[in-house]
Design a protein around this motif. Structure first.
Motif, PDB file in Angstrom:
ATOM      1  N   GLU A 285     -87.055  68.312  31.194  1.00  0.00           N
ATOM      2  CA  GLU A 285     -87.139  66.907  31.589  1.00  0.00           C
ATOM      3  C   GLU A 285     -88.347  66.201  30.973  1.00  0.00           C
ATOM      4  N   LYS A 286     -89.364  66.978  30.603  1.00  0.00           N
ATOM      5  CA  LYS A 286     -90.597  66.383  30.082  1.00  0.00           C
ATOM      6  C   LYS A 286     -90.719  66.496  28.560  1.00  0.00           C
ATOM      7  N   VAL A 287     -89.735  67.113  27.893  1.00  0.00           N
ATOM      8  CA  VAL A 287     -89.864  67.390  26.468  1.00  0.00           C
ATOM      9  C   VAL A 287     -89.885  66.103  25.650  1.00  0.00           C
ATOM     10  N   LYS A 288     -90.681  66.120  24.577  1.00  0.00           N
ATOM     11  CA  LYS A 288     -90.751  65.005  23.635  1.00  0.00           C
ATOM     12  C   LYS A 288     -90.154  65.460  22.313  1.00  0.00           C
ATOM     13  N   GLU A 289     -89.651  64.510  21.531  1.00  0.00           N
ATOM     14  CA  GLU A 289     -88.908  64.876  20.319  1.00  0.00           C
ATOM     15  C   GLU A 289     -89.755  65.678  19.331  1.00  0.00           C
ATOM     16  N   GLU A 290     -91.072  65.401  19.270  1.00  0.00           N
ATOM     17  CA  GLU A 290     -91.921  66.130  18.314  1.00  0.00           C
ATOM     18  C   GLU A 290     -92.197  67.566  18.756  1.00  0.00           C
ATOM     19  N   GLU A 291     -91.823  67.895  19.994  1.00  0.00           N
ATOM     20  CA  GLU A 291     -92.044  69.252  20.490  1.00  0.00           C
ATOM     21  C   GLU A 291     -90.864  70.183  20.208  1.00  0.00           C
ATOM     22  N   ILE A 292     -89.780  69.645  19.670  1.00  0.00           N
ATOM     23  CA  ILE A 292     -88.591  70.454  19.402  1.00  0.00           C
ATOM     24  C   ILE A 292     -88.644  70.961  17.964  1.00  0.00           C
ATOM     25  N   ILE A 293     -88.659  72.273  17.798  1.00  0.00           N
ATOM     26  CA  ILE A 293     -88.897  72.876  16.479  1.00  0.00           C
ATOM     27  C   ILE A 293     -87.908  74.011  16.201  1.00  0.00           C
ATOM     28  N   LEU A 294     -87.871  74.421  14.938  1.00  0.00           N
ATOM     29  CA  LEU A 294     -87.221  75.677  14.564  1.00  0.00           C
ATOM     30  C   LEU A 294     -88.293  76.752  14.516  1.00  0.00           C
ATOM     31  N   THR A 295     -88.030  77.877  15.166  1.00  0.00           N
ATOM     32  CA  THR A 295     -89.022  78.948  15.227  1.00  0.00           C
ATOM     33  C   THR A 295     -88.371  80.313  15.096  1.00  0.00           C
ATOM     34  N   LYS A 296     -89.096  81.243  14.468  1.00  0.00           N
ATOM     35  CA  LYS A 296     -88.650  82.636  14.389  1.00  0.00           C
ATOM     36  C   LYS A 296     -89.502  83.529  15.287  1.00  0.00           C
ATOM     37  N   SER A 297     -90.450  82.940  15.985  1.00  0.00           N
ATOM     38  CA  SER A 297     -91.481  83.707  16.672  1.00  0.00           C
ATOM     39  C   SER A 297     -90.946  84.676  17.727  1.00  0.00           C
TER      40      SER A 297
ATOM     41  N   ARG B 167     -83.769  76.827  17.491  1.00  0.00           N
ATOM     42  CA  ARG B 167     -84.372  75.537  17.845  1.00  0.00           C
ATOM     43  C   ARG B 167     -84.735  75.536  19.321  1.00  0.00           C
ATOM     44  N   GLY B 168     -86.007  75.274  19.582  1.00  0.00           N
ATOM     45  CA  GLY B 168     -86.481  75.268  20.957  1.00  0.00           C
ATOM     46  C   GLY B 168     -87.754  74.461  21.107  1.00  0.00           C
ATOM     47  N   ILE B 169     -88.433  74.659  22.224  1.00  0.00           N
ATOM     48  CA  ILE B 169     -89.627  73.875  22.540  1.00  0.00           C
ATOM     49  C   ILE B 169     -90.877  74.607  22.057  1.00  0.00           C
ATOM     50  N   LYS B 170     -91.681  73.893  21.314  1.00  0.00           N
ATOM     51  CA  LYS B 170     -92.948  74.437  20.816  1.00  0.00           C
ATOM     52  C   LYS B 170     -93.854  74.799  21.987  1.00  0.00           C
TER      53      LYS B 170
END
Length: 359
Positions: free
Chosen positions: A262-274, A281-284
């Motif tokens: 509910e609090k996520v911002k568009e710049e926090e959504i990334i592609l990650t392999k970590s 694609r998930g939340i940084k």
């Protein structure tokens, strides 16, 4: 008529709307709720053992007699080499120390403790349990499995993230292709874990539509009538939704994870392999920022198996900084109503006269 009927007839459902098989998020209850909305529920079996897969299929059949799809991973399993053993040990030490510094007590598994299984036993279980629809991702089934499944009347749905992957699926005899745009949440369905195609959904769908003749499902960014209409106009005959259901009553996400959505911002959504070693694609968060672009990423599925205990420990502490929360690029109000109600609302929005006239 608003809804194309090619795929719905093939799958035996009223609406060609598919609940995404989000392993770790979707549940048997979510898949069953999707069937109650006259859509196709998806039972996420991922890379579970044959026995685990059979158990979930039987559980599903106890609560619905409607069609549903089983979904499995068909990824390549890297060979265990001396170099992999060395990197695994180094990565394990680093992540354990990182967890300790952040007050997460966890003992990660040794490499020899990890059990990695191929999909072939699952194929046999799916046939034995008389599951009539199989979707899959991360590659293509081998020819022998395709032949065996088709001989047993199983409809096959493959996943593509490029035109070339779609062509390979069609050539091998797959019945339906699910076209996954780069904006979709969760793991990339690409055949290769590295150098993944980074093609936007509408562009990819239009290109695939021009190159293959089998029916197409689209996945990535559908969260309302307008987005569904857009992909329908681009050639989709089926519509897969996942992001829309993340906070649903049947979702496996915990309250703190739903609150983070509910609090996520568009710049926090990334592609990650970590977390897994494969792009998702998930939340940084703190873990992705520390591990991405570091030397501490093992090939899939070894990174995924290694970090599983960490994610469980972080969840128990309600710590979103070390939990993988997958999400697509389409941010919207995340409803906590039932999957059945959410899907019915989507269908109703699409069928309103104003929406039908705009097509």
């Amino acid at each position: 008529m608003f809804w194309p009927d090619t795929i719905s007839k093939k799958l035996g459902v009223k609406y060609p709307v598919i609940q995404a098989p989000m392993f770790g998020v979707s549940t048997v209850q979510m898949a069953a709720a999707a069937t109650r909305a006259d859509c196709l529920g998806s039972l996420a079996l991922a890379d579970l053992s044959a026995d685990q897969s059979s158990e979930l299929i039987r559980e599903m059949k106890k609560i619905t007699d409607k069609p549903f799809a089983a979904n499995i991973f068909v990824h390549h399993i890297p060979e265990i080499t001396d170099a992999l053993k060395e990197k695994y040990a180094k990565t394990k030490r680093f992540i354990e120390q990182l967890a300790k510094e952040n007050k997460i007590e966890v003992q990660l598994p040794e490499l020899e403790e990890i059990r990695v299984s191929s999909y072939h036993d699952q194929v046999d279980a799916i046939i034995e349990e008389n599951c009539r629809i199989l979707s899959f991702t991360f590659g293509n089934l081998d020819d022998q499995s395709i032949q065996k499944l088709k001989e047993n009347g199983v409809t096959l749905i493959g996943t593509c993230t490029s035109v070339n992957e779609a062509l390979l699926l069609e050539k091998s005899g797959i019945d339906i292709v699910c076209v996954q745009g780069i904006e979709a949440g969760g793991h990339r369905g690409s055949f290769e874990a590295e150098n993944i195609p980074q093609i936007g959904g509408l562009s990819l769908l239009s290109q695939v539509y021009d190159h293959v003749s089998i029916p197409l499902i689209y996945a990535g960014g559908i969260y309302g009538a307008k987005t569904l209409q857009a992909v329908k106009a681009a050639g989709a005959q089926g519509f897969q939704v996942g992001n829309l259901l993340l906070a649903s009553r049947e979702s496996a996400l915990q309250p703190f994870e739903k609150d983070r959505l509910e609090k996520v911002k568009e710049e926090e959504i990334i592609l990650t392999k970590s977390f897994s070693g494969r792009y998702a694609r998930g939340i940084k968060n703190q873990f992705t920022e520390t591990i991405d672009n570091s030397e501490y990423i093992l090939p899939y599925p070894y990174q995924n198996k290694l970090t599983n205990a960490l994610r469980k420990a972080a969840k128990s502490l309600q710590n979103p900084e070390f939990t993988g929360i997958w999400i697509g690029q389409s941010i919207h109000p995340y409803s906590e109503r039932s999957t059945e109600n959410i899907l019915k609302k989507l269908i109703e929005e699409c069928e309103r006269p104003t929406n039908m006239l705009s097509m």
